[in-house]
Design an enzyme around this catalytic site. Sequence first.
Site, PDB file in Angstrom:
ATOM      1  N   ARG A  80     -42.509 -18.708  -7.233  1.00 50.60           N
ATOM      2  CA  ARG A  80     -42.683 -17.567  -6.322  1.00 50.60           C
ATOM      3  C   ARG A  80     -43.396 -16.412  -7.023  1.00 50.60           C
ATOM      4  O   ARG A  80     -44.197 -15.715  -6.416  1.00 50.60           O
ATOM      5  CB  ARG A  80     -41.327 -17.119  -5.782  1.00 50.60           C
ATOM      6  CG  ARG A  80     -40.797 -18.114  -4.746  1.00 50.60           C
ATOM      7  CD  ARG A  80     -39.329 -17.956  -4.521  1.00 50.60           C
ATOM      8  NE  ARG A  80     -39.004 -16.682  -3.931  1.00 50.60           N
ATOM      9  CZ  ARG A  80     -37.824 -16.084  -4.081  1.00 50.60           C
ATOM     10  NH1 ARG A  80     -36.890 -16.647  -4.813  1.00 50.60           N
ATOM     11  NH2 ARG A  80     -37.602 -14.946  -3.498  1.00 50.60           N
TER      12      ARG A  80
ATOM     13  N   LYS B 125     -37.079  -4.842  -2.102  1.00 47.51           N
ATOM     14  CA  LYS B 125     -37.599  -4.479  -0.774  1.00 47.51           C
ATOM     15  C   LYS B 125     -36.487  -4.551   0.279  1.00 47.51           C
ATOM     16  O   LYS B 125     -36.313  -3.623   1.062  1.00 47.51           O
ATOM     17  CB  LYS B 125     -38.762  -5.411  -0.369  1.00 47.51           C
ATOM     18  CG  LYS B 125     -39.923  -5.388  -1.364  1.00 47.51           C
ATOM     19  CD  LYS B 125     -41.061  -6.295  -0.953  1.00 47.51           C
ATOM     20  CE  LYS B 125     -40.719  -7.768  -0.874  1.00 47.51           C
ATOM     21  NZ  LYS B 125     -40.339  -8.392  -2.171  1.00 47.51           N
TER      22      LYS B 125
ATOM     23  N   ARG C  58     -48.655 -10.834   3.155  1.00 49.70           N
ATOM     24  CA  ARG C  58     -48.541 -11.422   1.817  1.00 49.70           C
ATOM     25  C   ARG C  58     -49.844 -12.044   1.352  1.00 49.70           C
ATOM     26  O   ARG C  58     -49.906 -12.542   0.230  1.00 49.70           O
ATOM     27  CB  ARG C  58     -47.471 -12.512   1.856  1.00 49.70           C
ATOM     28  CG  ARG C  58     -46.181 -12.182   1.133  1.00 49.70           C
ATOM     29  CD  ARG C  58     -45.280 -13.365   1.352  1.00 49.70           C
ATOM     30  NE  ARG C  58     -44.186 -13.523   0.460  1.00 49.70           N
ATOM     31  CZ  ARG C  58     -42.944 -13.128   0.716  1.00 49.70           C
ATOM     32  NH1 ARG C  58     -42.670 -12.425   1.777  1.00 49.70           N
ATOM     33  NH2 ARG C  58     -41.975 -13.432  -0.120  1.00 49.70           N
TER      34      ARG C  58
ATOM     35  N   ARG D 259     -29.396 -18.116  -2.458  1.00 49.25           N
ATOM     36  CA  ARG D 259     -30.461 -18.759  -1.696  1.00 49.25           C
ATOM     37  C   ARG D 259     -31.026 -19.936  -2.489  1.00 49.25           C
ATOM     38  O   ARG D 259     -31.138 -19.857  -3.703  1.00 49.25           O
ATOM     39  CB  ARG D 259     -31.590 -17.743  -1.429  1.00 49.25           C
ATOM     40  CG  ARG D 259     -31.347 -16.910  -0.202  1.00 49.25           C
ATOM     41  CD  ARG D 259     -32.296 -15.754  -0.073  1.00 49.25           C
ATOM     42  NE  ARG D 259     -33.705 -16.047  -0.352  1.00 49.25           N
ATOM     43  CZ  ARG D 259     -34.681 -15.151  -0.235  1.00 49.25           C
ATOM     44  NH1 ARG D 259     -34.401 -13.915   0.156  1.00 49.25           N
ATOM     45  NH2 ARG D 259     -35.925 -15.472  -0.506  1.00 49.25           N
TER      46      ARG D 259
ATOM     47  N   ARG E 176     -29.016 -12.683  -7.584  1.00 44.97           N
ATOM     48  CA  ARG E 176     -28.890 -12.239  -6.183  1.00 44.97           C
ATOM     49  C   ARG E 176     -27.919 -13.136  -5.407  1.00 44.97           C
ATOM     50  O   ARG E 176     -27.923 -14.349  -5.549  1.00 44.97           O
ATOM     51  CB  ARG E 176     -30.265 -12.288  -5.505  1.00 44.97           C
ATOM     52  CG  ARG E 176     -30.175 -12.049  -3.996  1.00 44.97           C
ATOM     53  CD  ARG E 176     -31.469 -11.598  -3.404  1.00 44.97           C
ATOM     54  NE  ARG E 176     -32.516 -12.607  -3.433  1.00 44.97           N
ATOM     55  CZ  ARG E 176     -33.767 -12.390  -3.023  1.00 44.97           C
ATOM     56  NH1 ARG E 176     -34.117 -11.195  -2.577  1.00 44.97           N
ATOM     57  NH2 ARG E 176     -34.657 -13.346  -3.091  1.00 44.97           N
TER      58      ARG E 176
HETATM   59  P1  ADP Z   1     -36.612  -8.374  -2.409  1.00 47.01           P
HETATM   60  O1  ADP Z   1     -36.250  -8.137  -0.967  1.00 47.01           O
HETATM   61  O2  ADP Z   1     -37.749  -7.517  -2.864  1.00 47.01           O
HETATM   62  O3  ADP Z   1     -36.806  -9.817  -2.737  1.00 47.01           O
HETATM   63  P2  ADP Z   1     -33.823  -7.606  -2.976  1.00 47.01           P
HETATM   64  O4  ADP Z   1     -33.676  -6.292  -2.286  1.00 47.01           O
HETATM   65  O5  ADP Z   1     -33.225  -8.795  -2.327  1.00 47.01           O
HETATM   66  O6  ADP Z   1     -35.392  -7.877  -3.288  1.00 47.01           O
HETATM   67  O7  ADP Z   1     -33.268  -7.431  -4.460  1.00 47.01           O
HETATM   68  C1  ADP Z   1     -33.206  -8.544  -5.372  1.00 47.01           C
HETATM   69  C2  ADP Z   1     -31.889  -8.485  -6.167  1.00 47.01           C
HETATM   70  O8  ADP Z   1     -31.921  -7.354  -7.048  1.00 47.01           O
HETATM   71  C3  ADP Z   1     -30.638  -8.302  -5.297  1.00 47.01           C
HETATM   72  O9  ADP Z   1     -29.602  -9.061  -5.884  1.00 47.01           O
HETATM   73  C4  ADP Z   1     -30.346  -6.808  -5.342  1.00 47.01           C
HETATM   74  O10 ADP Z   1     -28.946  -6.547  -5.217  1.00 47.01           O
HETATM   75  C5  ADP Z   1     -30.862  -6.424  -6.737  1.00 47.01           C
HETATM   76  N1  ADP Z   1     -31.469  -5.083  -6.763  1.00 47.01           N
HETATM   77  C6  ADP Z   1     -32.159  -4.451  -5.792  1.00 47.01           C
HETATM   78  N2  ADP Z   1     -32.603  -3.239  -6.185  1.00 47.01           N
HETATM   79  C7  ADP Z   1     -32.200  -3.094  -7.483  1.00 47.01           C
HETATM   80  C8  ADP Z   1     -32.345  -2.058  -8.477  1.00 47.01           C
HETATM   81  N3  ADP Z   1     -33.040  -0.930  -8.215  1.00 47.01           N
HETATM   82  N4  ADP Z   1     -31.789  -2.271  -9.683  1.00 47.01           N
HETATM   83  C9  ADP Z   1     -31.126  -3.429  -9.958  1.00 47.01           C
HETATM   84  N5  ADP Z   1     -30.944  -4.437  -9.075  1.00 47.01           N
HETATM   85  C10 ADP Z   1     -31.471  -4.281  -7.855  1.00 47.01           C
HETATM   86  P1  ADP Z   2     -38.510 -12.551  -1.363  1.00 43.13           P
HETATM   87  O1  ADP Z   2     -37.160 -12.539  -1.906  1.00 43.13           O
HETATM   88  O2  ADP Z   2     -39.482 -13.345  -2.141  1.00 43.13           O
HETATM   89  O3  ADP Z   2     -39.024 -11.193  -0.979  1.00 43.13           O
HETATM   90  P2  ADP Z   2     -38.654 -13.437   1.402  1.00 43.13           P
HETATM   91  O4  ADP Z   2     -37.330 -13.492   2.021  1.00 43.13           O
HETATM   92  O5  ADP Z   2     -39.583 -12.332   1.794  1.00 43.13           O
HETATM   93  O6  ADP Z   2     -38.452 -13.518  -0.142  1.00 43.13           O
HETATM   94  O7  ADP Z   2     -39.437 -14.799   1.689  1.00 43.13           O
HETATM   95  C1  ADP Z   2     -38.869 -16.077   1.455  1.00 43.13           C
HETATM   96  C2  ADP Z   2     -39.904 -17.154   1.722  1.00 43.13           C
HETATM   97  O8  ADP Z   2     -40.334 -17.101   3.097  1.00 43.13           O
HETATM   98  C3  ADP Z   2     -41.197 -17.029   0.930  1.00 43.13           C
HETATM   99  O9  ADP Z   2     -41.082 -17.619  -0.361  1.00 43.13           O
HETATM  100  C4  ADP Z   2     -42.184 -17.789   1.822  1.00 43.13           C
HETATM  101  O10 ADP Z   2     -42.025 -19.187   1.721  1.00 43.13           O
HETATM  102  C5  ADP Z   2     -41.738 -17.384   3.210  1.00 43.13           C
HETATM  103  N1  ADP Z   2     -42.421 -16.168   3.698  1.00 43.13           N
HETATM  104  C6  ADP Z   2     -41.847 -14.960   3.989  1.00 43.13           C
HETATM  105  N2  ADP Z   2     -42.773 -14.078   4.405  1.00 43.13           N
HETATM  106  C7  ADP Z   2     -43.963 -14.741   4.384  1.00 43.13           C
HETATM  107  C8  ADP Z   2     -45.305 -14.382   4.688  1.00 43.13           C
HETATM  108  N3  ADP Z   2     -45.627 -13.137   5.097  1.00 43.13           N
HETATM  109  N4  ADP Z   2     -46.277 -15.316   4.539  1.00 43.13           N
HETATM  110  C9  ADP Z   2     -45.987 -16.561   4.133  1.00 43.13           C
HETATM  111  N5  ADP Z   2     -44.746 -16.975   3.819  1.00 43.13           N
HETATM  112  C10 ADP Z   2     -43.740 -16.078   3.947  1.00 43.13           C
END
Ligand code: ADP
Ligand code: ADP
Length: 224
Positions: A174, A16, A91, A163, A130
């Site tokens: 998670r 995302k 969420r 992280r 990541r």
């Molecule tokens: P989210 O925001 O949904 O938690 P991220 O965008 O941070 O996910 O992506 C999670 C990890 O996977 C990052 O290290 C990113 O570089 C990698 N990643 C993102 N998209 C892809 C993809 N299409 N294929 C492989 N790795 C990906």
């Molecule tokens: P991800 O890589 O899982 O997409 P995020 O960066 O979106 O991670 O979120 C990290 C953490 O922040 C979550 O595990 C949760 O603790 C908190 N968080 C983020 N967005 C929300 C939400 N909409 N509601 C509740 N907790 C949230």
Amino acid sequence: MSELNLILLGPPGAGKGTQAERLQDDFQVPFISTGDMLRANVKGATELGREARNYMDAGELVPDDLIVAMVAERLQEDDAEDGFILDGFPRTIEQAHALDRQLSELSRRVTAVLLIDVPDSDLVRRLSGRRVCVKAGHNYHIEFDPPKHEGVCDQDGSKLIQRDDDKPEVIRNRLRVYHDQTEPLVDYYDEQGVLRKIDGTRDATDVHDHIRAVIATLRLEENV
Ligand code: ADP
Ligand code: ADP
């Protein structure tokens, strides 16, 4: 031009944040990540940050009332008038109801919910590899998207870190929390007719192309 009120939905690690970064360059709407906002609050040691921290470290959701208030305030800012890309919100069903209520008070609605679909087995690998930059949270992956120089952000030269919640035991929690509390939103938005599914297992450029095509189609449909 019609509004573009988008939600990126999908499990942690689905891509995302990676896609939101790209979409921001395509469309002139703000990218709003509740995870980034919360991490900024933790870093700044605000009251919200202090309240949220323990939940985040454990991979649990921060309570709905705190999140809903934070997002409501953000969506009232001028830059979100023509649209937004929400990442990580809603969420829970309660958060989705709160968003619907807020938008309908402004005579607005969600344009589309893009579900980025990736199986758990891939997610563990993505999350554990990541790395994010300390300055702006730019995303990398040690295998799939490595920086040019190990440990250094290509975009702003800051240090790359893992992280705390990307450690294996927290990752498992998670994913469980996602399936229990967030996945019900897939049916919720499907019933509203706004859900669009994207195969998130393909590489990031293909996923981006697919999302842009979906948005182009939506815009055509809105203008008829
Ligand atoms: P989210 O925001 O949904 O938690 P991220 O965008 O941070 O996910 O992506 C999670 C990890 O996977 C990052 O290290 C990113 O570089 C990698 N990643 C993102 N998209 C892809 C993809 N299409 N294929 C492989 N790795 C990906
Ligand atoms: P991800 O890589 O899982 O997409 P995020 O960066 O979106 O991670 O979120 C990290 C953490 O922040 C979550 O595990 C949760 O603790 C908190 N968080 C983020 N967005 C929300 C939400 N909409 N509601 C509740 N907790 C949230």
